[in-house]
Write an enzyme that holds these catalytic residues in place. Structure first.
Site, PDB file in Angstrom:
ATOM      1  N   ARG A 124      43.280  48.120  41.180  1.00 12.20           N
ATOM      2  CA  ARG A 124      42.312  49.167  41.569  1.00 12.20           C
ATOM      3  C   ARG A 124      42.741  49.912  42.667  1.00 12.20           C
ATOM      4  O   ARG A 124      42.516  51.324  42.463  1.00 12.20           O
ATOM      5  CB  ARG A 124      40.781  48.332  41.907  1.00 12.20           C
ATOM      6  CG  ARG A 124      40.081  47.876  40.884  1.00 12.20           C
ATOM      7  CD  ARG A 124      39.018  47.177  41.408  1.00 12.20           C
ATOM      8  NE  ARG A 124      39.076  46.252  42.316  1.00 12.20           N
ATOM      9  CZ  ARG A 124      38.697  45.842  43.400  1.00 12.20           C
ATOM     10  NH1 ARG A 124      37.931  46.888  43.947  1.00 12.20           N
ATOM     11  NH2 ARG A 124      39.003  44.625  44.238  1.00 12.20           N
ATOM     12  N   ASP A 173      36.381  51.026  40.623  1.00 14.02           N
ATOM     13  CA  ASP A 173      36.326  50.416  39.422  1.00 14.02           C
ATOM     14  C   ASP A 173      34.992  50.911  38.776  1.00 14.02           C
ATOM     15  O   ASP A 173      34.377  51.712  39.635  1.00 14.02           O
ATOM     16  CB  ASP A 173      36.650  49.142  39.035  1.00 14.02           C
ATOM     17  CG  ASP A 173      35.836  48.155  39.911  1.00 14.02           C
ATOM     18  OD1 ASP A 173      35.020  48.541  40.702  1.00 14.02           O
ATOM     19  OD2 ASP A 173      36.159  46.993  39.864  1.00 14.02           O
ATOM     20  N   TYR A 228      49.637  42.949  33.848  1.00  7.72           N
ATOM     21  CA  TYR A 228      48.371  43.490  33.579  1.00  7.72           C
ATOM     22  C   TYR A 228      48.411  44.648  32.558  1.00  7.72           C
ATOM     23  O   TYR A 228      49.533  45.383  32.633  1.00  7.72           O
ATOM     24  CB  TYR A 228      47.648  43.931  34.795  1.00  7.72           C
ATOM     25  CG  TYR A 228      47.188  42.949  35.817  1.00  7.72           C
ATOM     26  CD1 TYR A 228      46.161  42.373  35.929  1.00  7.72           C
ATOM     27  CD2 TYR A 228      48.158  42.877  37.036  1.00  7.72           C
ATOM     28  CE1 TYR A 228      46.136  41.341  36.849  1.00  7.72           C
ATOM     29  CE2 TYR A 228      47.862  41.995  38.075  1.00  7.72           C
ATOM     30  CZ  TYR A 228      46.924  41.241  37.894  1.00  7.72           C
ATOM     31  OH  TYR A 228      46.721  40.363  38.907  1.00  7.72           O
ATOM     32  N   ASP A 253      39.144  39.814  39.404  1.00 11.40           N
ATOM     33  CA  ASP A 253      37.985  40.519  39.981  1.00 11.40           C
ATOM     34  C   ASP A 253      36.758  40.334  38.903  1.00 11.40           C
ATOM     35  O   ASP A 253      37.049  39.940  37.295  1.00 11.40           O
ATOM     36  CB  ASP A 253      37.845  42.082  39.743  1.00 11.40           C
ATOM     37  CG  ASP A 253      38.614  42.718  41.173  1.00 11.40           C
ATOM     38  OD1 ASP A 253      38.636  41.828  41.872  1.00 11.40           O
ATOM     39  OD2 ASP A 253      39.266  43.544  40.993  1.00 11.40           O
TER      40      ASP A 253
END
Length: 282
Positions: free
Chosen positions: A184, A92, A78, A50
């Site tokens: 997300r 987000d 992550y 993203d």
């Protein structure tokens, strides 16, 4: 950093190139930048990041583009930060907070239990602000028109989900997951499990399979390899770094502009809109 020098790469023949994606750049922005800088004819990326995520983006060139599917099918790791007590439509910082709920009552035990519910094989619904296709149209294109659409849930595997820092309303995390997982969406699901809402404020992809961001090159290092133009050729006008609103980040860009315009104002709370440092700065 990789032990192999960029100068030794043969991009036309085929290479797997690890890059540290900058904040606000789309994955396509990075591919285009590298393609133009190094004049590579065949190039693609193995797994989208993203715009508001940083970290490992893998590019494949030449014959190595055949490995893209194999690479992006590997597990991902992550790290990042969720903010509890606030939700946004995009899950987000791309969109403004639309709901605020109490979070101060939460205990470590409640947080741990909620994380446990989201570990293992789960059903996950991707965000509407995503590249998922709905009747031939990207979901984020529908979302940015203010329209609604139904996205089907899919099975993903959360192999590891741990909270590495708890400083309410923020919690830091490390997640290891299968291909197709949306961090997300995990923010949204964690907020729902806790009954307070949540959204993602920082995300760094640290690993894909055995490839690690610690071995990735910066875009500046790629730019340094730009071949000289033929003698007598007029130089191309240099393009500036892609503006955030090219990625649909008007709200994020506006908040950043407000922050820069009023540097003397002190907010006692950490600003969730402040850009997270790149992986190289952490």
């Amino acid at each position: 950093m990789s032990t192999k020098s960029l100068a030794d790469f043969d991009f036309e023949a085929g290479e797997v190139l690890l890059l540290d994606k900058p904040l606000t750049w789309t994955s396509f922005d990075v591919v285009r930048k590298v393609k133009n800088a190094l004049r590579i004819r065949k190039i693609g990326h193995a797994g989208t990041l993203d715009p508001l995520a940083t970290g490992l983006l893998i590019l494949c060139t030449g014959k190595k583009t055949k490995q893209i599917d194999q690479i992006q099918a590997q597990e991902k790791e992550y790290t990042g930060t969720f903010r509890l007590g606030e939700t946004t439509p995009s899950f987000d910082l791309e969109t403004a907070v639309d709901l605020v709920r109490p979070y101060a009552h939460l205990t470590t035990e409640q947080l741990t239990a909620a994380v446990g519910q989201l570990t293992g094989t789960i059903q996950q619904t991707p965000p509407l602000f995503s590249a998922v296709k709905i009747e031939g149209q990207r979901a984020y294109e529908i979302a940015r028109q203010g329209l609604a659409a139904e996205i089907k849930a899919k099975t993903v595997e959360i192999k590891a989900f741990e909270l590495t820092r708890i400083a309410l309303p923020e919690v830091d995390f490390r997640i290891v997951c299968s291909k197709g997982t949306y961090i997300r969406s995990l923010a949204r699901d964690l907020g729902e499990a806790l009954g307070c809402g949540a959204h993602l404020t920082q995300l760094v992809r640290t690993r894909i399979g055995e490839f690690r961001v610690a071995d990735a090159f910066s875009l500046a290092a790629i730019e340094a390899l730009r071949p000289p133009r033929p003698e007598g050729a007029a130089p191309r006008p240099e393009r500036s770094r892609p503006a955030p609103n090219r990625a649909g980040l008007q709200y994020y860009a506006a908040r950043q502009a407000d922050t820069l315009a009023a540097p003397h104002q002190q907010d006692p709370r950490p600003d969730p809109m402040a850009p997270p440092p790149g992986p190289g700065d952490q």
